[in-house]
Structure formats: structure tokens, C-alpha cells
Design an enzyme around this catalytic site. Structure first.
Site, PDB file in Angstrom:
ATOM      1  N   GLY A 116      36.317  38.387  32.031  1.00  0.00           N
ATOM      2  CA  GLY A 116      35.941  38.466  33.442  1.00  0.00           C
ATOM      3  C   GLY A 116      36.968  37.845  34.381  1.00  0.00           C
TER       4      GLY A 116
ATOM      5  N   GLU B 168      51.627  34.145  28.873  1.00  0.00           N
ATOM      6  CA  GLU B 168      52.147  35.512  28.809  1.00  0.00           C
ATOM      7  C   GLU B 168      53.107  35.688  29.965  1.00  0.00           C
ATOM      8  OE1 GLU B 168      49.137  38.563  29.024  1.00  0.00           O
ATOM      9  OE2 GLU B 168      48.596  38.321  26.932  1.00  0.00           O
TER      10      GLU B 168
ATOM     11  N   GLU C 227      42.805  47.275  25.241  1.00  0.00           N
ATOM     12  CA  GLU C 227      43.339  47.260  26.607  1.00  0.00           C
ATOM     13  C   GLU C 227      44.842  46.997  26.612  1.00  0.00           C
ATOM     14  OE1 GLU C 227      39.472  45.976  29.200  1.00  0.00           O
ATOM     15  OE2 GLU C 227      40.947  44.402  28.854  1.00  0.00           O
TER      16      GLU C 227
ATOM     17  N   ARG D  50      32.872  45.915  22.155  1.00  0.00           N
ATOM     18  CA  ARG D  50      31.529  46.252  22.644  1.00  0.00           C
ATOM     19  C   ARG D  50      31.609  47.528  23.462  1.00  0.00           C
ATOM     20  NH1 ARG D  50      32.810  45.201  27.908  1.00  0.00           N
ATOM     21  NH2 ARG D  50      34.076  43.351  28.255  1.00  0.00           N
TER      22      ARG D  50
HETATM   23  P1  ADP Z   1      39.764  39.274  30.945  1.00  0.00           P
HETATM   24  O1  ADP Z   1      39.397  39.267  29.494  1.00  0.00           O
HETATM   25  O2  ADP Z   1      39.509  37.976  31.634  1.00  0.00           O
HETATM   26  O3  ADP Z   1      39.249  40.466  31.680  1.00  0.00           O
HETATM   27  P2  ADP Z   1      42.360  40.549  30.472  1.00  0.00           P
HETATM   28  O4  ADP Z   1      43.352  40.000  29.524  1.00  0.00           O
HETATM   29  O5  ADP Z   1      41.576  41.733  30.039  1.00  0.00           O
HETATM   30  O6  ADP Z   1      41.378  39.376  30.951  1.00  0.00           O
HETATM   31  O7  ADP Z   1      43.088  40.910  31.834  1.00  0.00           O
HETATM   32  C1  ADP Z   1      42.367  41.327  32.977  1.00  0.00           C
HETATM   33  C2  ADP Z   1      43.343  41.759  34.051  1.00  0.00           C
HETATM   34  O8  ADP Z   1      44.198  40.677  34.400  1.00  0.00           O
HETATM   35  C3  ADP Z   1      44.269  42.883  33.653  1.00  0.00           C
HETATM   36  O9  ADP Z   1      43.709  44.167  33.806  1.00  0.00           O
HETATM   37  C4  ADP Z   1      45.413  42.652  34.635  1.00  0.00           C
HETATM   38  O10 ADP Z   1      45.083  43.094  35.931  1.00  0.00           O
HETATM   39  C5  ADP Z   1      45.510  41.141  34.661  1.00  0.00           C
HETATM   40  N1  ADP Z   1      46.461  40.645  33.645  1.00  0.00           N
HETATM   41  C6  ADP Z   1      46.186  40.196  32.402  1.00  0.00           C
HETATM   42  N2  ADP Z   1      47.297  39.852  31.725  1.00  0.00           N
HETATM   43  C7  ADP Z   1      48.343  40.090  32.566  1.00  0.00           C
HETATM   44  C8  ADP Z   1      49.769  39.927  32.491  1.00  0.00           C
HETATM   45  N3  ADP Z   1      50.359  39.419  31.402  1.00  0.00           N
HETATM   46  N4  ADP Z   1      50.517  40.292  33.564  1.00  0.00           N
HETATM   47  C9  ADP Z   1      49.929  40.784  34.683  1.00  0.00           C
HETATM   48  N5  ADP Z   1      48.604  40.951  34.831  1.00  0.00           N
HETATM   49  C10 ADP Z   1      47.807  40.604  33.803  1.00  0.00           C
END
Ligand code: ADP
Length: 446
Positions: A164, A200, A275, A292
Site C-alpha cells: 500500500g 532500490e 509487478e 492474491r
Molecule cells: P507496495 O507493495 O507498497 O505497493 P511496490 O513495490 O508494489 O510497493 O511499489 C508501489 C509503487 O511504488 C510502484 O508502482 C511505483 O510507482 C513505486 N515504486 C516502487 N519501487 C520503485 C522504484 N524502485 N523506483 C521508482 N518507483 C518505485
């Protein structure tokens, strides 16, 4: 197939699951909190049990009460929906140790993929490109500074247990990195009871593309194409579509194959989503697996004609997938817009309260997945999603026109919603051209 299952969730996804069960002749047992007592979707279940107070920690997250309801209701399986306990490996394990099937992946696979640092290692072993970053958890500030120097700023501090958009901070230099580390860890500790963070590379202006997977317990794994979920606010999705606009065919094929490779190396079964972020050169980087059903699953259902909840039930019941990869179509274009009870004009703050009037759009190509109605009181305790407006048309241009028309028809009175912002998005030339990135909403529309 199961004869009777429990739905351990609320709102639109509980109703979504109950609907498929009714079509398949499966009886359902619903559970509800005090705040959801009397909600009309509960009438569509065969039985419903109150499992506690308003806060989810007193109800939808209470494993012992859900298991008790499952035992009293005499069900064979539990569908967790999304959110709440859906990715809680302990819950999956408890269900199975009580001889109740958990409709989701094996808890071992869930545990490994649910932890983002472990999932990155699994991805690398499967030869799937991950975002450059730390090899594992960041142990101290010195290590963080060293890794950041190596990969170069900007960097993103992320929570290994994250979800989230919580526990995520962008750092653009050494000074801000120090603050981001403690802030992200504190937020993660509070939200997930796990302060572990990793680094990252922060990918500038990426697109978010994810692949829907189905895997059975007989060794068959297929993908159901991709979804583009680039339009986000605060790292949370607002609009999702499939196929991803302007994604070259070869990249699309590679990303789908990469997702299958990753899932196959992790002992995964049931529905899941892999993702990725895609940069301006079309290089894609794995970010996480959602073990999920996803909120945005309907767009995939529209273009493939496959009911994903039905597939989850069949897989959990031990059935073999009834189709091969080659038989999975991708017909037309589908877009989903999330209608949230929140106020985009005021930092998306929640807007609970009574819906005093509701006019829902209809007509060709429109699907509305929602549990709300005029007179429904949106409780302040849960996620703000009150409905998902989904369109499906032969071309993307037609799908956008259909969505614009539907949003014009839509009328929700009594609470604030994301509808005005959605109208702006679907009228924006950059979106119409498929030329947006994850920062688009915050940069251009707020
Ligand atoms: P969560 O599990 O909290 O949803 P995610 O890893 O799925 O987190 O990332 C959610 C969103 O955050 C991604 O769709 C993107 O918009 C942003 N994001 C995540 N990692 C990166 C990254 N390394 N660089 C830029 N944006 C990122």
C-alpha cells in the site's frame, strides 16, 4: 469442487466472491464487523457471522474468530479476498492445519514472496531483472550510504514487508538518506510490525506493468497478459488497463515470460501477480509479487473472458487448469477506474458518510463492481474503495470514450469521491496518448 466456503473479507470483494460462488452453486458464509452489520451484500451469503468490532484489528484481522466462524459455518475453504489476511502466511497455515483449504498459494511460497528482499533473490535466481539495489536488508546507516553511492542517487528506501505504498521514501542525497532510513523503518514497524528496509535505485518516471498468473497444483502455469497500473497517487493505483498502451510486442512477450519463470521457481499455486517497473527504454525491473487476487483483476477478466475467482476456487479444490496458454485470448481493451470515498482536493483524505444519492452508469461495455447503494453509510474504518468502474471495448480510443461517458453519468451525493479527478485523467491528452508515468497525477493534476 467445494460446496461451501467462507469469505474472510468485506465490501466489493466480498460481494465479488459471493457472486461467482452463487453462479457455481457454492454456498457462502460471510463474516462482518459491527460497522458492516446490516450491509446489503451480506444478504446474498447463505449465512453471516459477526466477528467483532469496527476496527479491522478487532474483526477482519482476528484469525481465531474467522476460524471459529468457519468451523461453526462448516465450510471447506476460506477465500481471503485482498488486503486484511490475504497475504498472511500464518493465516494460510492455520487454515490448513484446521483442515480448511486456504484459497491462495501455499504458505511457504507466500512467505518467501511476501518478503520483498527474499522475492528479489528468487527473481534473480529465475534470471528476472530486479531494480539495482541492496542485496538484502540494510543493517546500518554506513551500509546504506555505501550502497547508495554504488547505485547512485536518487534511491528509494523500501520496507521488506511493505504494501500500500507504506514504508517507502525517496532520498536524493546522503543527508536525506539518513532521515529516510529511520522514517521508513518507523512507518514499516508501525504498519507491518517489521522494521526491515532495503534500498532500490529510484527509477525516474517509470510505468507500472504487472502480469496476471494462474498456476495449478499439477505443474501448469499460465499468464493472462499484463495490466498497466501506472496512474497512481501516493504509490497507490487509481486507473488500470489492459493491454498496456504502447508496449512493444516483444517487450510484452518477454515480461509475461519473465513472470512465469519467477512464479515457477517459487513453488507457487493459485492466482498471483508479478509487478514490474518499466523505464523509458522499455527495460523492465521486477518489484514484487502479490500473492492474491488484485483489486484490478476485472480488466483481465474482460479481455480474457476468464473468471479469476472461479479459477482460484477450482485450483484450490485441486482441479487442473482447463485451458492452455495458447487458448487464452486478449480481446479488445479494458480500463478500470477506482471510485474511492476520498477528497482529491484535500490530499485524498477519506470522506466517509452516508451516500444520499447514487446514479450508476450502464449500457454497452460497462461493468460496475460495488457493494454500495443510495443510503449506504461508508464506514471510516477501512479502505476507501467504494466501487470499480470497468469498461471494455474493441479499441483503446473507444474504451476511453466509453469511460468518459460513464463518468459523466455517474452521480454520487453525500460524500466526496475520486470521480472529478478521474474525469480530468480521461480528458488529458497525455493519458489519451498512453504517455504517462507513475508521477503523472501528482505532477500534472494536483
Ligand atoms: P507496495 O507493495 O507498497 O505497493 P511496490 O513495490 O508494489 O510497493 O511499489 C508501489 C509503487 O511504488 C510502484 O508502482 C511505483 O510507482 C513505486 N515504486 C516502487 N519501487 C520503485 C522504484 N524502485 N523506483 C521508482 N518507483 C518505485
Amino acid at each position: 469442487m467445494f460446496q461451501r466456503i467462507l469469505v474472510a473479507n468485506r465490501g466489493e470483494i466480498a460481494l465479488r466472491i459471493i457472486r461467482t460462488c452463487r453462479e457455481l452453486g457454492i454456498e457462502t458464509v460471510a463474516v462482518f464487523s459491527e460497522a458492516d452489520r446490516g450491509a446489503s451484500y451480506l444478504d446474498l451469503a447463505d449465512e453471516a457471522y459477526c466477528i467483532g468490532g469496527n476496527n479491522s484489528s478487532d474483526s477482519y484481522l482476528m484469525i481465531n474468530r474467522i476460524i471459529s466462524a468457519a468451523e461453526i459455518g462448516n465450510v471447506q475453504a476460506i477465500h481471503p479476498g485482498y488486503g486484511f489476511l490475504a497475504e498472511n502466511a500464518h493465516f494460510a497455515e492455520v487454515c490448513r492445519s484446521c483442515k480448511i483449504e486456504f484459497i491462495g498459494p501455499p504458505h511457504e511460497a507466500m512467505q518467501q514472496l511476501g518478503d520483498k528482499v527474499t522475492a528479489r533473490t528468487i527473481a534473480r535466481n529465475a534470471k528476472v531483472y530486479t531494480v539495482p539495489g541492496s542485496d538484502g536488508l540494510i543493517e546500518n546507516e554506513t551500509e546504506a550510504l555505501r550502497v547508495a553511492e554504488e547505485i547512485g542517487y536518487p534511491v528509494l528506501v523500501k520496507a521488506t514487508a511493505g504494501g500500500g505504498g507504506k514504508g517507502m521514501r525517496v532520498a536524493r542525497n546522503n543527508i536525506s538518506l539518513k532521515g529516510c532510513l529511520s522514517a521508513a523503518a518507523a512507518e514499516a514497524e508501525k504498519a507491518f510490525n517489521n522494521a526491515g528496509v532495503y534500498l532500490e535505485k529510484y527509477i525516474e518516471n517509470p510505468r507500472h506493468v504487472e502480469v496476471q498468473i494462474l498456476a495449478d497444483h499439477h505443474g501448469n502455469t499460465v499468464h493472462l497478459w499484463e495490466r498497466d497500473c501506472t496512474l497512481q497517487r501516493r504509490h497507490q493505483k487509481l486507473v488500470e488497463e489492459t493491454p498496456a498502451p504502447n508496449l512493444p510486442k516483444a517487450v510484452r512477450e518477454d515480461i509475461c515470460k519473465a513472470a512465469i519463470r519467477l512464479v515457477k521457481t517459487s513453488g507457487y499455486a493459485n492466482a498471483g501477480t508479478v509487478e514490474f517497473l518499466v523505464d523509458s527504454e522499455y527495460q523492465f525491473y521486477f518489484i514484487e509479487v502479490n500473492a492474491r487476487i488484485q483489486v484490478e483483476h476485472p480488466v483481465t477478466e474482460q479481455v480474457t473472458g476468464i473468471d479469476l475467482i472461479e479459477q482460484q476456487l477450482r485450483i484450490a479444490a485441486g482441479e487442473e487448469l482447463g485451458f492452455s496458454q495458447r487458448k487464452i485470448p486478449c480481446l479488445g481493451f479494458s480500463i478500470e477506474a477506482r471510485i474511492n470515498a476520498e477528497d482529491p482536493e484535500h490530499d485524498f483524505r477519506g470522506s466517509p458518510g452516508t451516500i444520499t444519492g447514487l446514479k450508476v452508469p450502464g449500457g454497452r461495455g460497462i461493468r460496475f463492481d460495488s457493494h454500495v447503494h443510495a443510503g449506504y453509510r461508508v464506514p471510516p474504518y477501512y479502505d476507501s474503495l467504494i466501487g470499480k468502474l470497468i469498461v471494455h471495448r474493441p479499441t483503446r480510443a473507444e474504451a476511453i470514450r466509453c469511460m468518459k461517458r460513464a463518468l459523466e453519468e455517474f452521480c454520487v451525493e453525500g460524500i466526496h469521491t475520486t470521480i472529478p479527478l478521474l474525469k480530468q485523467i480521461f480528458n488529458h491528452s497525455a493519458f489519451i496518448d498512453g504517455n504517462v508515468d507513475t508521477g503523472f497525477i501528482e505532477r500534472e493534476l494536483l
